[in-house]
Design a protein around this motif. Structure first.
Motif, PDB file in Angstrom:
ATOM      1  N   THR A  59       0.839  -1.189   0.000  1.00  0.00           N
ATOM      2  CA  THR A  59       0.000   0.000   0.000  1.00  0.00           C
ATOM      3  C   THR A  59       0.879   1.245   0.000  1.00  0.00           C
ATOM      4  O   THR A  59       2.094   1.162   0.168  1.00  0.00           O
ATOM      5  N   ASP A  60       0.240   2.379  -0.179  1.00  0.00           N
ATOM      6  CA  ASP A  60       0.917   3.659  -0.019  1.00  0.00           C
ATOM      7  C   ASP A  60       1.527   3.685   1.380  1.00  0.00           C
ATOM      8  O   ASP A  60       0.938   3.158   2.321  1.00  0.00           O
ATOM      9  N   PRO A  61       2.697   4.278   1.559  1.00  0.00           N
ATOM     10  CA  PRO A  61       3.330   4.291   2.881  1.00  0.00           C
ATOM     11  C   PRO A  61       2.442   4.858   3.997  1.00  0.00           C
ATOM     12  O   PRO A  61       2.594   4.469   5.149  1.00  0.00           O
ATOM     13  N   ILE A  62       1.514   5.746   3.666  1.00  0.00           N
ATOM     14  CA  ILE A  62       0.638   6.267   4.715  1.00  0.00           C
ATOM     15  C   ILE A  62      -0.592   5.383   4.921  1.00  0.00           C
ATOM     16  O   ILE A  62      -1.412   5.658   5.781  1.00  0.00           O
ATOM     17  N   GLY A  63      -0.726   4.323   4.157  1.00  0.00           N
ATOM     18  CA  GLY A  63      -1.824   3.387   4.335  1.00  0.00           C
ATOM     19  C   GLY A  63      -2.945   3.592   3.334  1.00  0.00           C
ATOM     20  O   GLY A  63      -2.933   4.521   2.539  1.00  0.00           O
ATOM     21  N   MET A  64      -3.913   2.696   3.389  1.00  0.00           N
ATOM     22  CA  MET A  64      -5.064   2.751   2.490  1.00  0.00           C
ATOM     23  C   MET A  64      -6.065   3.762   3.044  1.00  0.00           C
ATOM     24  O   MET A  64      -6.469   3.675   4.206  1.00  0.00           O
ATOM     25  N   MET A  65      -6.463   4.711   2.234  1.00  0.00           N
ATOM     26  CA  MET A  65      -7.366   5.772   2.684  1.00  0.00           C
ATOM     27  C   MET A  65      -8.667   5.200   3.240  1.00  0.00           C
ATOM     28  O   MET A  65      -9.159   5.657   4.278  1.00  0.00           O
ATOM     29  N   GLU A  66      -9.237   4.201   2.570  1.00  0.00           N
ATOM     30  CA  GLU A  66     -10.491   3.613   3.046  1.00  0.00           C
ATOM     31  C   GLU A  66     -10.327   3.054   4.463  1.00  0.00           C
ATOM     32  O   GLU A  66     -11.189   3.249   5.332  1.00  0.00           O
ATOM     33  N   LEU A  67      -9.230   2.372   4.726  1.00  0.00           N
ATOM     34  CA  LEU A  67      -8.978   1.821   6.051  1.00  0.00           C
ATOM     35  C   LEU A  67      -8.717   2.935   7.064  1.00  0.00           C
ATOM     36  O   LEU A  67      -9.234   2.908   8.190  1.00  0.00           O
ATOM     37  N   ARG A  68      -7.935   3.941   6.676  1.00  0.00           N
ATOM     38  CA  ARG A  68      -7.655   5.054   7.574  1.00  0.00           C
ATOM     39  C   ARG A  68      -8.939   5.776   7.990  1.00  0.00           C
ATOM     40  O   ARG A  68      -9.129   6.134   9.148  1.00  0.00           O
ATOM     41  N   GLU A  69      -9.838   5.981   7.016  1.00  0.00           N
ATOM     42  CA  GLU A  69     -11.099   6.661   7.318  1.00  0.00           C
ATOM     43  C   GLU A  69     -11.976   5.812   8.236  1.00  0.00           C
ATOM     44  O   GLU A  69     -12.598   6.337   9.168  1.00  0.00           O
ATOM     45  N   ALA A  70     -12.015   4.508   7.987  1.00  0.00           N
ATOM     46  CA  ALA A  70     -12.811   3.618   8.843  1.00  0.00           C
ATOM     47  C   ALA A  70     -12.263   3.615  10.266  1.00  0.00           C
ATOM     48  O   ALA A  70     -13.029   3.667  11.243  1.00  0.00           O
ATOM     49  N   LEU A  71     -10.946   3.566  10.400  1.00  0.00           N
ATOM     50  CA  LEU A  71     -10.348   3.604  11.731  1.00  0.00           C
ATOM     51  C   LEU A  71     -10.607   4.937  12.421  1.00  0.00           C
ATOM     52  O   LEU A  71     -10.888   4.983  13.625  1.00  0.00           O
ATOM     53  N   ALA A  72     -10.534   6.028  11.664  1.00  0.00           N
ATOM     54  CA  ALA A  72     -10.797   7.354  12.237  1.00  0.00           C
ATOM     55  C   ALA A  72     -12.225   7.435  12.755  1.00  0.00           C
ATOM     56  O   ALA A  72     -12.470   7.971  13.843  1.00  0.00           O
ATOM     57  N   ARG A  73     -13.191   6.878  11.991  1.00  0.00           N
ATOM     58  CA  ARG A  73     -14.586   6.883  12.445  1.00  0.00           C
ATOM     59  C   ARG A  73     -14.740   6.085  13.739  1.00  0.00           C
ATOM     60  O   ARG A  73     -15.400   6.519  14.675  1.00  0.00           O
ATOM     61  N   LYS A  74     -14.098   4.926  13.779  1.00  0.00           N
ATOM     62  CA  LYS A  74     -14.207   4.076  14.973  1.00  0.00           C
ATOM     63  C   LYS A  74     -13.584   4.758  16.180  1.00  0.00           C
ATOM     64  O   LYS A  74     -14.193   4.814  17.246  1.00  0.00           O
ATOM     65  N   VAL A  75     -12.385   5.282  16.032  1.00  0.00           N
ATOM     66  CA  VAL A  75     -11.708   5.935  17.153  1.00  0.00           C
ATOM     67  C   VAL A  75     -12.464   7.175  17.583  1.00  0.00           C
ATOM     68  O   VAL A  75     -12.647   7.431  18.780  1.00  0.00           O
ATOM     69  N   SER A  76     -12.928   7.960  16.619  1.00  0.00           N
ATOM     70  CA  SER A  76     -13.678   9.171  16.951  1.00  0.00           C
ATOM     71  C   SER A  76     -14.950   8.852  17.726  1.00  0.00           C
ATOM     72  O   SER A  76     -15.380   9.629  18.569  1.00  0.00           O
ATOM     73  N   GLY A  77     -15.549   7.703  17.450  1.00  0.00           N
ATOM     74  CA  GLY A  77     -16.738   7.292  18.181  1.00  0.00           C
ATOM     75  C   GLY A  77     -16.446   7.042  19.650  1.00  0.00           C
ATOM     76  O   GLY A  77     -17.313   7.184  20.498  1.00  0.00           O
ATOM     77  N   HIS A  78     -15.215   6.684  19.957  1.00  0.00           N
ATOM     78  CA  HIS A  78     -14.829   6.419  21.343  1.00  0.00           C
ATOM     79  C   HIS A  78     -14.211   7.634  22.021  1.00  0.00           C
ATOM     80  O   HIS A  78     -14.331   7.805  23.222  1.00  0.00           O
ATOM     81  N   THR A  79     -13.530   8.472  21.243  1.00  0.00           N
ATOM     82  CA  THR A  79     -12.755   9.566  21.846  1.00  0.00           C
ATOM     83  C   THR A  79     -13.295  10.939  21.517  1.00  0.00           C
ATOM     84  O   THR A  79     -12.785  11.919  22.047  1.00  0.00           O
ATOM     85  N   GLY A  80     -14.247  11.021  20.618  1.00  0.00           N
ATOM     86  CA  GLY A  80     -14.756  12.312  20.184  1.00  0.00           C
ATOM     87  C   GLY A  80     -14.102  12.726  18.877  1.00  0.00           C
ATOM     88  O   GLY A  80     -13.209  12.055  18.379  1.00  0.00           O
ATOM     89  N   PRO A  81     -14.569  13.830  18.296  1.00  0.00           N
ATOM     90  CA  PRO A  81     -14.040  14.267  16.988  1.00  0.00           C
ATOM     91  C   PRO A  81     -12.532  14.475  17.036  1.00  0.00           C
ATOM     92  O   PRO A  81     -11.970  14.911  18.032  1.00  0.00           O
ATOM     93  N   GLY A  82     -11.907  14.145  15.944  1.00  0.00           N
ATOM     94  CA  GLY A  82     -10.457  14.297  15.836  1.00  0.00           C
ATOM     95  C   GLY A  82     -10.085  15.374  14.831  1.00  0.00           C
ATOM     96  O   GLY A  82     -10.851  16.312  14.600  1.00  0.00           O
ATOM     97  N   LEU A  83      -8.959  15.203  14.222  1.00  0.00           N
ATOM     98  CA  LEU A  83      -8.458  16.160  13.240  1.00  0.00           C
ATOM     99  C   LEU A  83      -9.148  15.950  11.899  1.00  0.00           C
ATOM    100  O   LEU A  83      -9.500  14.827  11.541  1.00  0.00           O
ATOM    101  N   ALA A  84      -9.312  17.025  11.170  1.00  0.00           N
ATOM    102  CA  ALA A  84      -9.918  16.937   9.838  1.00  0.00           C
ATOM    103  C   ALA A  84      -8.893  16.403   8.852  1.00  0.00           C
ATOM    104  O   ALA A  84      -7.693  16.631   8.985  1.00  0.00           O
ATOM    105  N   ARG A  85      -9.364  15.702   7.840  1.00  0.00           N
ATOM    106  CA  ARG A  85      -8.489  15.193   6.774  1.00  0.00           C
ATOM    107  C   ARG A  85      -8.023  16.336   5.911  1.00  0.00           C
ATOM    108  O   ARG A  85      -8.777  17.248   5.600  1.00  0.00           O
ATOM    109  N   ARG A  86      -6.784  16.298   5.520  1.00  0.00           N
ATOM    110  CA  ARG A  86      -6.219  17.339   4.654  1.00  0.00           C
ATOM    111  C   ARG A  86      -6.185  16.887   3.229  1.00  0.00           C
ATOM    112  O   ARG A  86      -6.047  15.812   2.886  1.00  0.00           O
TER     113      ARG A  86
END
Length: 86
Positions: A59-86
């Motif tokens: 994958t791209d060194p920063i990871g697969m965007m689809e997976l990153r977004e899914a993880l961000a949604r899951k984590v945000s559900g537990h910790t609250g809103p995070g940083l916006a995607r650039r």
């Protein structure tokens, strides 16, 4: 060969390399961790399905965007809103 046999052989090779290193031999360890158990069917089937769909390259060194977004949604559900995607 069963996974237990593979793992056992791997352990023997690692032990021999460690013994040689302990005696002063320069050893370059090129091994990686090895799973010593059978994969869960969901993991095995998911991996095989990805290969069939052609998702079998690095994958791209920063990871697969689809997976990153899914993880961000899951984590945000537990910790609250995070940083916006650039």
């Amino acid at each position: 060969m069963r996974s237990g046999q593979v793992c056992s052989n791997h352990r023997l090779r690692r032990a021999a390399a460690k013994a040689a290193a302990d005696q002063g031999t320069d050893i370059v360890d090129l091994t990686v961790g090895e799973i010593c158990a059978d994969l869960a069917p969901t993991i095995r089937d998911g991996a095989m399905g990805a290969i069939r769909r052609g998702i079998n390259r690095y994958t791209d060194p920063i990871g697969m965007m689809e997976l990153r977004e899914a993880l961000a949604r899951k984590v945000s559900g537990h910790t609250g809103p995070g940083l916006a995607r650039r």
